[in-house]
Scaffold this motif. Structure first.
Motif, PDB file in Angstrom:
ATOM      1  N   GLY A 180     -44.271  10.896  -7.166  1.00 38.05           N
ATOM      2  CA  GLY A 180     -43.380  12.022  -6.934  1.00 38.05           C
ATOM      3  C   GLY A 180     -43.166  12.812  -8.208  1.00 38.05           C
ATOM      4  O   GLY A 180     -43.538  12.374  -9.302  1.00 38.05           O
ATOM      5  N   ASP A 181     -42.554  13.982  -8.060  1.00 41.12           N
ATOM      6  CA  ASP A 181     -42.254  14.797  -9.235  1.00 41.12           C
ATOM      7  C   ASP A 181     -40.972  14.287  -9.897  1.00 41.12           C
ATOM      8  O   ASP A 181     -40.349  13.326  -9.436  1.00 41.12           O
ATOM      9  CB  ASP A 181     -42.168  16.276  -8.875  1.00 41.12           C
ATOM     10  N   ILE A 182     -40.569  14.934 -10.978  1.00 42.10           N
ATOM     11  CA  ILE A 182     -39.410  14.467 -11.733  1.00 42.10           C
ATOM     12  C   ILE A 182     -38.132  14.524 -10.890  1.00 42.10           C
ATOM     13  O   ILE A 182     -37.296  13.625 -10.953  1.00 42.10           O
ATOM     14  CB  ILE A 182     -39.242  15.284 -13.030  1.00 42.10           C
ATOM     15  N   ASN A 183     -37.989  15.566 -10.083  1.00 44.86           N
ATOM     16  CA  ASN A 183     -36.804  15.663  -9.227  1.00 44.86           C
ATOM     17  C   ASN A 183     -36.709  14.476  -8.272  1.00 44.86           C
ATOM     18  O   ASN A 183     -35.616  13.948  -8.026  1.00 44.86           O
ATOM     19  CB  ASN A 183     -36.828  16.969  -8.421  1.00 44.86           C
ATOM     20  N   PHE A 184     -37.836  14.066  -7.719  1.00 47.44           N
ATOM     21  CA  PHE A 184     -37.867  12.912  -6.810  1.00 47.44           C
ATOM     22  C   PHE A 184     -37.365  11.661  -7.519  1.00 47.44           C
ATOM     23  O   PHE A 184     -36.509  10.928  -7.006  1.00 47.44           O
ATOM     24  CB  PHE A 184     -39.295  12.711  -6.301  1.00 47.44           C
ATOM     25  N   TRP A 185     -37.877  11.432  -8.732  1.00 54.01           N
ATOM     26  CA  TRP A 185     -37.511  10.210  -9.451  1.00 54.01           C
ATOM     27  C   TRP A 185     -36.085  10.278  -9.997  1.00 54.01           C
ATOM     28  O   TRP A 185     -35.391   9.261 -10.057  1.00 54.01           O
ATOM     29  CB  TRP A 185     -38.514   9.920 -10.563  1.00 54.01           C
ATOM     30  N   GLU A 186     -35.618  11.469 -10.354  1.00 59.97           N
ATOM     31  CA  GLU A 186     -34.219  11.589 -10.771  1.00 59.97           C
ATOM     32  C   GLU A 186     -33.282  11.238  -9.616  1.00 59.97           C
ATOM     33  O   GLU A 186     -32.224  10.637  -9.824  1.00 59.97           O
ATOM     34  CB  GLU A 186     -33.938  13.007 -11.273  1.00 59.97           C
ATOM     35  N   GLY A 187     -33.687  11.586  -8.395  1.00 59.97           N
ATOM     36  CA  GLY A 187     -32.877  11.227  -7.235  1.00 59.97           C
ATOM     37  C   GLY A 187     -32.803   9.732  -7.036  1.00 59.97           C
ATOM     38  O   GLY A 187     -31.734   9.190  -6.711  1.00 59.97           O
ATOM     39  N   LEU A 188     -33.922   9.029  -7.235  1.00 59.61           N
ATOM     40  CA  LEU A 188     -33.923   7.579  -7.083  1.00 59.61           C
ATOM     41  C   LEU A 188     -33.205   6.880  -8.236  1.00 59.61           C
ATOM     42  O   LEU A 188     -32.505   5.884  -8.037  1.00 59.61           O
ATOM     43  CB  LEU A 188     -35.362   7.056  -6.979  1.00 59.61           C
ATOM     44  N   ILE A 191     -43.289   7.576 -16.022  1.00 62.58           N
ATOM     45  CA  ILE A 191     -42.935   8.992 -15.933  1.00 62.58           C
ATOM     46  C   ILE A 191     -43.691   9.789 -16.992  1.00 62.58           C
ATOM     47  O   ILE A 191     -43.771   9.375 -18.158  1.00 62.58           O
ATOM     48  CB  ILE A 191     -41.416   9.198 -16.144  1.00 62.58           C
ATOM     49  N   ASN A 192     -44.237  10.936 -16.570  1.00 63.61           N
ATOM     50  CA  ASN A 192     -44.883  11.863 -17.491  1.00 63.61           C
ATOM     51  C   ASN A 192     -44.180  13.213 -17.361  1.00 63.61           C
ATOM     52  O   ASN A 192     -44.379  13.936 -16.377  1.00 63.61           O
ATOM     53  CB  ASN A 192     -46.373  11.993 -17.180  1.00 63.61           C
ATOM     54  N   ILE A 193     -43.327  13.526 -18.327  1.00 58.81           N
ATOM     55  CA  ILE A 193     -42.542  14.759 -18.287  1.00 58.81           C
ATOM     56  C   ILE A 193     -43.444  15.984 -18.277  1.00 58.81           C
ATOM     57  O   ILE A 193     -43.236  16.948 -17.529  1.00 58.81           O
ATOM     58  CB  ILE A 193     -41.582  14.818 -19.502  1.00 58.81           C
ATOM     59  N   GLY A 197     -44.346  11.206 -11.712  1.00 59.98           N
ATOM     60  CA  GLY A 197     -44.001   9.802 -11.901  1.00 59.98           C
ATOM     61  C   GLY A 197     -44.712   8.949 -10.881  1.00 59.98           C
ATOM     62  O   GLY A 197     -44.946   9.379  -9.743  1.00 59.98           O
ATOM     63  N   GLU A 198     -45.055   7.725 -11.286  1.00 55.43           N
ATOM     64  CA  GLU A 198     -45.800   6.838 -10.386  1.00 55.43           C
ATOM     65  C   GLU A 198     -45.239   5.418 -10.461  1.00 55.43           C
ATOM     66  O   GLU A 198     -44.981   4.894 -11.536  1.00 55.43           O
ATOM     67  CB  GLU A 198     -47.280   6.817 -10.766  1.00 55.43           C
ATOM     68  N   LYS A 200     -30.913   8.269 -10.054  1.00 54.69           N
ATOM     69  CA  LYS A 200     -29.537   8.790 -10.122  1.00 54.69           C
ATOM     70  C   LYS A 200     -29.136   9.137 -11.554  1.00 54.69           C
ATOM     71  O   LYS A 200     -28.003   8.887 -11.986  1.00 54.69           O
ATOM     72  CB  LYS A 200     -28.549   7.808  -9.491  1.00 54.69           C
ATOM     73  N   LYS A 201     -30.097   9.690 -12.294  1.00 53.11           N
ATOM     74  CA  LYS A 201     -29.803  10.175 -13.641  1.00 53.11           C
ATOM     75  C   LYS A 201     -30.894  11.147 -14.065  1.00 53.11           C
ATOM     76  O   LYS A 201     -31.975  11.202 -13.456  1.00 53.11           O
ATOM     77  CB  LYS A 201     -29.713   9.017 -14.632  1.00 53.11           C
ATOM     78  N   GLU A 202     -30.606  11.894 -15.110  1.00 54.97           N
ATOM     79  CA  GLU A 202     -31.569  12.870 -15.620  1.00 54.97           C
ATOM     80  C   GLU A 202     -32.684  12.158 -16.385  1.00 54.97           C
ATOM     81  O   GLU A 202     -32.435  11.204 -17.129  1.00 54.97           O
ATOM     82  CB  GLU A 202     -30.862  13.869 -16.530  1.00 54.97           C
ATOM     83  N   ILE A 203     -33.891  12.627 -16.191  1.00 58.55           N
ATOM     84  CA  ILE A 203     -35.046  12.095 -16.922  1.00 58.55           C
ATOM     85  C   ILE A 203     -35.455  13.125 -17.969  1.00 58.55           C
ATOM     86  O   ILE A 203     -35.780  14.264 -17.635  1.00 58.55           O
ATOM     87  CB  ILE A 203     -36.217  11.812 -15.959  1.00 58.55           C
TER      88      ILE A 203
END
Length: 245
Positions: A196-204, A226-228, A233-234, A206-209
């Motif tokens: 998923g993209d960064i927004n997807f992983w930030e949702g899981l 995660i690769n900014i 992210g994988e 529950k914090k800013e990446i």
């Protein structure tokens, strides 16, 4: 008194308990699997007879095992690294391409919270072995998800699976399968894959990446990479291939 049912036997109330049981058993990262979302309804439609349920006399779901027939004619040592994702896709694709199955693949065994530690998981394993025998299949293979691995997300599965406590394998789920007669085949290092993209992983999370690297996700067995720069992210979850002959 308990009852043994297949998916075709379930009423709406039991189906609700079944769906809820899956949601309670796994962390959000697993529930976001695109492979599951794409194929799960076909598993239940094509193979209701290999979805096994134990129900109490007052019609409450005690536990269940989801399994899928598939064709595999290579040595078990050559089972793929993709593990769980591969197993679900392989069984569905074999059925849709009219390939005759010769093996049973176990996808998950779940026991409801109020019935844990009462031997029902072993009962489901034994019933899975009976299904394999009744269908005349050669193998019963499962990519198992050790239940305490989430406490050691930075440890490789090949090291974790050998951890001992009081002279026994530490993880209760590995130990249960070994005591039920399973043999360990090998680790499948990308058994479940969620991207998923960064927004997807930030949702899981529950914090800013704000940096690239490895991140812990609640109850995930491994770190998320995660690769900014690539907004990507994988999650690659390691499982263990086991077999019952």
């Amino acid at each position: 008194m308990i009852k043994y049912l297949t998916f075709s036997d379930l009423d709406d109330r039991l189906i609700g308990q079944y769906r809820n049981g899956i949601n309670l058993a796994f962390p959000d990262v697993i529930l976001n699997s695109q492979v599951t979302k794409k194929y799960w309804s076909r598993l239940e439609k094509y193979f209701p007879q290999t979805q096994l349920f134990i129900v109490s006399d007052d019609n409450n779901l005690i536990g269940f095992m989801n399994a899928i027939p598939l064709f595999w004619d290579q040595p078990l040592s050559e089972l793929p690294n993709e593990g769980w994702d591969w197993l679900l896709k392989k069984g569905i694709n074999d059925f849709e391409n009219e390939i005759e199955p010769n093996s049973l693949g176990g996808l998950q065994i779940i026991v409801a919270k109020g019935y844990l530690r009462k031997g029902y998981s072993k009962l489901l394993i034994e019933n899975g072995k009976k299904v394999k025998e009744n269908l005349g299949f050669k193998n019963f293979i499962i990519p198992i998800r050790p239940i305490l691995k989430y406490k050691y997300p930075e440890m490789k599965m090949k090291d974790y699976m050998n951890l001992k406590e009081n002279g026994e394998i530490m993880d209760p789920w590995i130990r249960t399968h070994m005591k039920s007669g399973a043999e360990i085949i090998k680790v499948c290092e990308n058994s479940m894959n969620i991207i998923g993209d960064i927004n997807f992983w930030e949702g899981l999370l529950k914090k800013e990446i704000n940096r690239s690297g490895g991140y812990r996700v609640q109850e995930a067995l491994n770190l998320v990479t995660i690769n900014i720069e690539d907004d990507f992210g994988e999650y690659r979850e390691e499982n263990i291939w086991i077999s019952y002959m």
